[in-house]
Design a protein around this motif. Structure first.
Motif, PDB file in Angstrom:
ATOM      1  N   ARG A  41       0.832  -1.200   0.000  1.00 53.47           N
ATOM      2  CA  ARG A  41       0.000   0.000   0.000  1.00 53.47           C
ATOM      3  C   ARG A  41       0.868   1.252   0.000  1.00 53.47           C
ATOM      4  O   ARG A  41       0.574   2.241  -0.669  1.00 53.47           O
ATOM      5  N   THR A  42       1.945   1.226   0.799  1.00 54.67           N
ATOM      6  CA  THR A  42       2.854   2.364   0.844  1.00 54.67           C
ATOM      7  C   THR A  42       3.503   2.594  -0.515  1.00 54.67           C
ATOM      8  O   THR A  42       3.623   3.733  -0.985  1.00 54.67           O
ATOM      9  N   CYS A  43       3.925   1.498  -1.184  1.00 55.83           N
ATOM     10  CA  CYS A  43       4.513   1.614  -2.520  1.00 55.83           C
ATOM     11  C   CYS A  43       3.501   2.201  -3.493  1.00 55.83           C
ATOM     12  O   CYS A  43       3.838   3.068  -4.314  1.00 55.83           O
ATOM     13  N   ARG A  44       2.265   1.744  -3.427  1.00 56.57           N
ATOM     14  CA  ARG A  44       1.225   2.233  -4.326  1.00 56.57           C
ATOM     15  C   ARG A  44       0.997   3.725  -4.121  1.00 56.57           C
ATOM     16  O   ARG A  44       0.887   4.490  -5.091  1.00 56.57           O
ATOM     17  N   ASP A  45       0.917   4.150  -2.872  1.00 54.51           N
ATOM     18  CA  ASP A  45       0.696   5.568  -2.596  1.00 54.51           C
ATOM     19  C   ASP A  45       1.861   6.418  -3.083  1.00 54.51           C
ATOM     20  O   ASP A  45       1.680   7.531  -3.593  1.00 54.51           O
ATOM     21  N   ALA A  46       3.099   5.893  -2.923  1.00 56.30           N
ATOM     22  CA  ALA A  46       4.277   6.637  -3.368  1.00 56.30           C
ATOM     23  C   ALA A  46       4.293   6.774  -4.891  1.00 56.30           C
ATOM     24  O   ALA A  46       4.605   7.842  -5.434  1.00 56.30           O
ATOM     25  N   VAL A  47       3.955   5.697  -5.608  1.00 64.76           N
ATOM     26  CA  VAL A  47       3.920   5.752  -7.076  1.00 64.76           C
ATOM     27  C   VAL A  47       2.799   6.689  -7.540  1.00 64.76           C
ATOM     28  O   VAL A  47       2.975   7.468  -8.481  1.00 64.76           O
ATOM     29  N   SER A  48       1.659   6.638  -6.879  1.00 62.81           N
ATOM     30  CA  SER A  48       0.546   7.520  -7.223  1.00 62.81           C
ATOM     31  C   SER A  48       0.960   8.982  -7.111  1.00 62.81           C
ATOM     32  O   SER A  48       0.727   9.787  -8.018  1.00 62.81           O
ATOM     33  N   ALA A  49       1.617   9.333  -5.997  1.00 65.03           N
ATOM     34  CA  ALA A  49       2.061  10.711  -5.795  1.00 65.03           C
ATOM     35  C   ALA A  49       3.095  11.124  -6.837  1.00 65.03           C
ATOM     36  O   ALA A  49       3.087  12.254  -7.336  1.00 65.03           O
ATOM     37  N   ALA A  50       3.987  10.181  -7.206  1.00 63.25           N
ATOM     38  CA  ALA A  50       5.022  10.485  -8.190  1.00 63.25           C
ATOM     39  C   ALA A  50       4.422  10.700  -9.579  1.00 63.25           C
ATOM     40  O   ALA A  50       4.883  11.556 -10.347  1.00 63.25           O
ATOM     41  N   LEU A  51       3.400   9.939  -9.927  1.00 61.39           N
ATOM     42  CA  LEU A  51       2.742  10.120 -11.223  1.00 61.39           C
ATOM     43  C   LEU A  51       2.081  11.493 -11.306  1.00 61.39           C
ATOM     44  O   LEU A  51       2.173  12.180 -12.332  1.00 61.39           O
ATOM     45  N   VAL A  52       1.433  11.910 -10.239  1.00 58.42           N
ATOM     46  CA  VAL A  52       0.802  13.228 -10.217  1.00 58.42           C
ATOM     47  C   VAL A  52       1.870  14.318 -10.312  1.00 58.42           C
ATOM     48  O   VAL A  52       1.729  15.296 -11.050  1.00 58.42           O
ATOM     49  N   ALA A  53       2.973  14.139  -9.560  1.00 62.48           N
ATOM     50  CA  ALA A  53       4.045  15.137  -9.550  1.00 62.48           C
ATOM     51  C   ALA A  53       4.706  15.284 -10.911  1.00 62.48           C
ATOM     52  O   ALA A  53       5.268  16.334 -11.225  1.00 62.48           O
ATOM     53  N   SER A  54       4.639  14.244 -11.750  1.00 64.91           N
ATOM     54  CA  SER A  54       5.257  14.305 -13.076  1.00 64.91           C
ATOM     55  C   SER A  54       4.553  15.307 -13.984  1.00 64.91           C
ATOM     56  O   SER A  54       5.126  15.761 -14.979  1.00 64.91           O
ATOM     57  N   GLY A  55       3.313  15.632 -13.672  1.00 67.75           N
ATOM     58  CA  GLY A  55       2.540  16.537 -14.507  1.00 67.75           C
ATOM     59  C   GLY A  55       1.981  15.881 -15.756  1.00 67.75           C
ATOM     60  O   GLY A  55       1.285  16.527 -16.541  1.00 67.75           O
ATOM     61  N   LYS A  56       2.268  14.604 -15.971  1.00 71.71           N
ATOM     62  CA  LYS A  56       1.812  13.899 -17.168  1.00 71.71           C
ATOM     63  C   LYS A  56       0.615  12.998 -16.911  1.00 71.71           C
ATOM     64  O   LYS A  56       0.060  12.420 -17.840  1.00 71.71           O
ATOM     65  N   CYS A  57       0.237  12.858 -15.628  1.00 72.46           N
ATOM     66  CA  CYS A  57      -0.843  11.939 -15.288  1.00 72.46           C
ATOM     67  C   CYS A  57      -1.830  12.565 -14.315  1.00 72.46           C
ATOM     68  O   CYS A  57      -1.445  13.326 -13.422  1.00 72.46           O
ATOM     69  N   LYS A  58      -3.077  12.190 -14.497  1.00 72.26           N
ATOM     70  CA  LYS A  58      -4.116  12.459 -13.515  1.00 72.26           C
ATOM     71  C   LYS A  58      -4.521  11.115 -12.945  1.00 72.26           C
ATOM     72  O   LYS A  58      -4.897  10.203 -13.683  1.00 72.26           O
ATOM     73  N   VAL A  59      -4.396  10.955 -11.633  1.00 76.29           N
ATOM     74  CA  VAL A  59      -4.666   9.668 -11.000  1.00 76.29           C
ATOM     75  C   VAL A  59      -6.071   9.653 -10.418  1.00 76.29           C
ATOM     76  O   VAL A  59      -6.474  10.586  -9.716  1.00 76.29           O
ATOM     77  N   VAL A  60      -6.822   8.603 -10.741  1.00 74.65           N
ATOM     78  CA  VAL A  60      -8.141   8.412 -10.153  1.00 74.65           C
ATOM     79  C   VAL A  60      -8.085   7.167  -9.281  1.00 74.65           C
ATOM     80  O   VAL A  60      -7.564   6.129  -9.685  1.00 74.65           O
ATOM     81  N   GLU A  61      -8.593   7.268  -8.065  1.00 74.57           N
ATOM     82  CA  GLU A  61      -8.502   6.169  -7.114  1.00 74.57           C
ATOM     83  C   GLU A  61      -9.517   5.095  -7.430  1.00 74.57           C
ATOM     84  O   GLU A  61     -10.587   5.358  -7.977  1.00 74.57           O
ATOM     85  N   ARG A  62      -9.190   3.878  -7.049  1.00 80.80           N
ATOM     86  CA  ARG A  62     -10.071   2.749  -7.296  1.00 80.80           C
ATOM     87  C   ARG A  62     -11.221   2.684  -6.296  1.00 80.80           C
ATOM     88  O   ARG A  62     -12.203   1.993  -6.502  1.00 80.80           O
ATOM     89  N   GLU A  63     -11.111   3.398  -5.164  1.00 77.59           N
ATOM     90  CA  GLU A  63     -12.143   3.300  -4.142  1.00 77.59           C
ATOM     91  C   GLU A  63     -13.331   4.214  -4.452  1.00 77.59           C
ATOM     92  O   GLU A  63     -13.662   5.111  -3.712  1.00 77.59           O
ATOM     93  N   THR A  64     -13.941   4.031  -5.617  1.00 82.81           N
ATOM     94  CA  THR A  64     -15.150   4.786  -5.949  1.00 82.81           C
ATOM     95  C   THR A  64     -16.358   4.043  -5.393  1.00 82.81           C
ATOM     96  O   THR A  64     -16.308   2.847  -5.123  1.00 82.81           O
ATOM     97  N   ALA A  65     -17.455   4.761  -5.239  1.00 84.82           N
ATOM     98  CA  ALA A  65     -18.647   4.139  -4.655  1.00 84.82           C
ATOM     99  C   ALA A  65     -19.128   2.964  -5.499  1.00 84.82           C
ATOM    100  O   ALA A  65     -19.473   1.910  -4.974  1.00 84.82           O
ATOM    101  N   ARG A  66     -19.146   3.122  -6.833  1.00 86.23           N
ATOM    102  CA  ARG A  66     -19.649   2.063  -7.701  1.00 86.23           C
ATOM    103  C   ARG A  66     -18.736   0.836  -7.664  1.00 86.23           C
ATOM    104  O   ARG A  66     -19.210  -0.292  -7.599  1.00 86.23           O
ATOM    105  N   LEU A  67     -17.417   1.063  -7.670  1.00 88.48           N
ATOM    106  CA  LEU A  67     -16.495  -0.060  -7.647  1.00 88.48           C
ATOM    107  C   LEU A  67     -16.600  -0.808  -6.329  1.00 88.48           C
ATOM    108  O   LEU A  67     -16.617  -2.039  -6.291  1.00 88.48           O
TER     109      LEU A  67
END
Length: 362
Positions: A75-101
Motif C-alpha cells: 500500500r505504501t509503494c502504491r501511494d508513493a507511485v501515485s504521488a510520483a505520477l501526479v508530480a510528473s505533470g503527465k498523469c491524472k490519478v483516479v482512485e479505485r475506491e469509488t462508490a460504484r467499484l
C-alpha cells in the motif's frame, strides 16, 4: 497465540523494528520510497511525454503476484507511485475506491485476484473513467523484494509501459518496513490464484471482512466476516497467520453448527454469537480462507489440537489446501460440490503510527 474470545491476527509486514545498518526515521523512509517511486513514474510516463493532455490513470491495489493479497508495505509503494505520477505533470490519478467499484466488490461481482490484465483493465478503467490502469505485483527472493508495474490500456488491455521498484531487503528503510511475507502465507496466496477442482453444481462461496477487500485494522479493533454461498452447504473458516500457524476459527467452541443457507449472507461473528475476533500484536498481513461443501466434511490428517476457543492445524498451507481439494474430489464423486474463497487482512499498530515509527499507511 489465540486467546479465549480473541482471534490473534499475526502478521509480518510494516513493523517498527530495527534493521541492519541502524534505524531510519520516518522522514528518511519516506524520502527513500519517494525517490524509488519517482524513478518508476519517469519510466511509466516516458511514452507520453509529447502528449498534450495528462493521461488519466486508475490504480488497483498492488498485490503479491496474481493472488490479490496486499500488505501495508505494498500500500505504501502504491501511494508513493501515485504521488510520483501526479508530480510528473503527465498523469491524472483516479482512485479505485469509488462508490460504484466498492459496490461491485461488495457484491462479489469483481474478483480482485483475476483483474490483472486484459478485460480486467478494460472493466476497471471504464468504471473509473480512466485511459489506463496501473497494476503492481510484488515478489521476493532471499535478499530482494520487487514490485513490477504495468500500465495497461483500458481500450484493449494492451501494455503501454512497464517499470519496477527493486529493493535490497537489508537496506535500512526497506528492512524497517519489513516487506517480506511469511513463506506459509505466500504459499497460500499462490495456491488461491491457481485453478480449483471443478465438480457438479458449481458451488460458490465468498468471504470478505465487513470493510470489503484488503482492509486495514488498528490494534484493538473488532473484525467481522461476511460469508455467503449460492447453495445450502457447510463452511469452515481457517486463519493462516504470518508466522505460518493455521487455526480453524469457525466452527469453534462457541458455535459448532457450520451450515449456511443459500443466498443468505451470514456475518461471523454475528451480534448474537458469544465470541469476537479482536486485533492484537504483532501486526501485518494474513489470510482467512473459507472452505465449503454441500456435504458435511472435517479436517482429518492435519494434526488438529485445541487452542483456546479455536482448533490449531499442524500442517503446511500447501498440504492443507491441497488436502482439502483432494477431499473435494471425493465429494464430487459422491455427487456433491466443493468450493473455496479467501480474504486478506492487514493490521497496524495505531500507537506506533502516531509516533512516526514508520511511514503511515492510509
Amino acid at each position: 497465540m489465540i486467546t479465549n474470545r480473541t482471534l490473534l491476527f499475526l502478521a509480518c509486514a510494516v513493523a517498527a523494528a530495527s534493521a541492519v545498518g541502524g534505524r531510519a526515521d520516518a522522514a528518511e523512509v519516506q524520502s527513500f520510497l519517494e525517490q524509488r517511486a519517482a524513478n518508476a513514474a519517469e519510466a511509466l510516463v516516458r511514452p507520453f511525454q509529447a502528449q498534450g493532455k495528462p493521461l488519466t490513470v486508475g490504480l488497483k491495489a498492488f498485490s503479491y503476484g496474481d493472488s490479490g493479497a496486499t500488505s501495508p508495505f505494498l500500500r505504501t509503494c502504491r501511494d508513493a507511485v501515485s504521488a510520483a505520477l501526479v508530480a510528473s505533470g503527465k498523469c491524472k490519478v483516479v482512485e479505485r475506491e469509488t462508490a460504484r467499484l466498492n459496490e461491485l466488490l461488495q457484491e462479489d461481482k469483481l474478483r480482485e485476484g483475476g483483474l490483472t490484465a486484459g478485460s480486467g483493465a478494460t472493466l476497471l478503467g471504464n468504471l473509473l473513467e480512466a485511459d489506463a490502469m496501473l497494476f503492481g505485483k510484488g515478489s521476493e527472493t532471499e535478499f530482494r523484494f520487487r514490485v513490477d508495474l504495468e500500465l495497461l490500456s483500458t481500450t484493449d488491455g494492451s501494455k503501454l509501459a512497464t517499470a519496477k521498484l527493486d529493493f535490497v531487503k537489508d537496506e535500512t528503510p526497506v528492512g524497517q518496513l519489513k516487506p517480506a511475507m511469511n513463506a506459509e502465507v505466500l504459499a497460500a496466496t499462490q495456491l488461491t490464484a491457481s485453478p480449483q477442482p471443478q465438480g457438479k453444481g458449481e458451488l460458490e462461496v465468498g468471504i470478505l471482512s465487513t470493510r470489503a477487500h484488503n482492509p486495514v485494522y488498528g490494534s484493538g479493533e473488532l473484525v467481522q466476516f461476511r460469508v455467503w454461498t449460492n447453495q445450502d452447504c457447510y463452511v469452515r473458516l481457517v486463519c493462516i497467520d504470518a508466522s505460518g500457524d493455521k487455526y480453524q476459527i469457525f466452527p469453534n467452541r462457541y458455535q459448532s453448527d457450520y451450515r449456511l443457507r443459500a443466498y443468505q449472507e451470514q456475518v461471523i461473528p454475528g451480534p448474537d454469537q458469544p465470541f469476537r475476533y479482536r486485533i492484537v500484536p504483532p501486526f501485518g498481513t494474513e489470510m482467512v480462507m473459507a472452505f465449503a461443501a454441500t456435504q458435511p466434511f472435517d479436517l482429518p490428517g492435519f494434526g488438529l489440537k485445541a487452542a483456546g476457543s479455536f482448533t490449531q492445524i499442524d500442517a503446511g498451507a500447501k498440504g492443507l489446501i491441497e488436502g482439502l481439494r483432494q477431499k473435494g474430489v471425493g465429494i464430487f464423486d459422491a455427487g456433491g460440490s466443493y468450493a473455496e474463497g479467501h480474504c486478506v487482512l492487514n493490521t497496524v499498530d495505531a500507537e506506533e503510527g502516531k509516533r512516526g515509527a514508520y511511514v503511515p499507511i492510509r
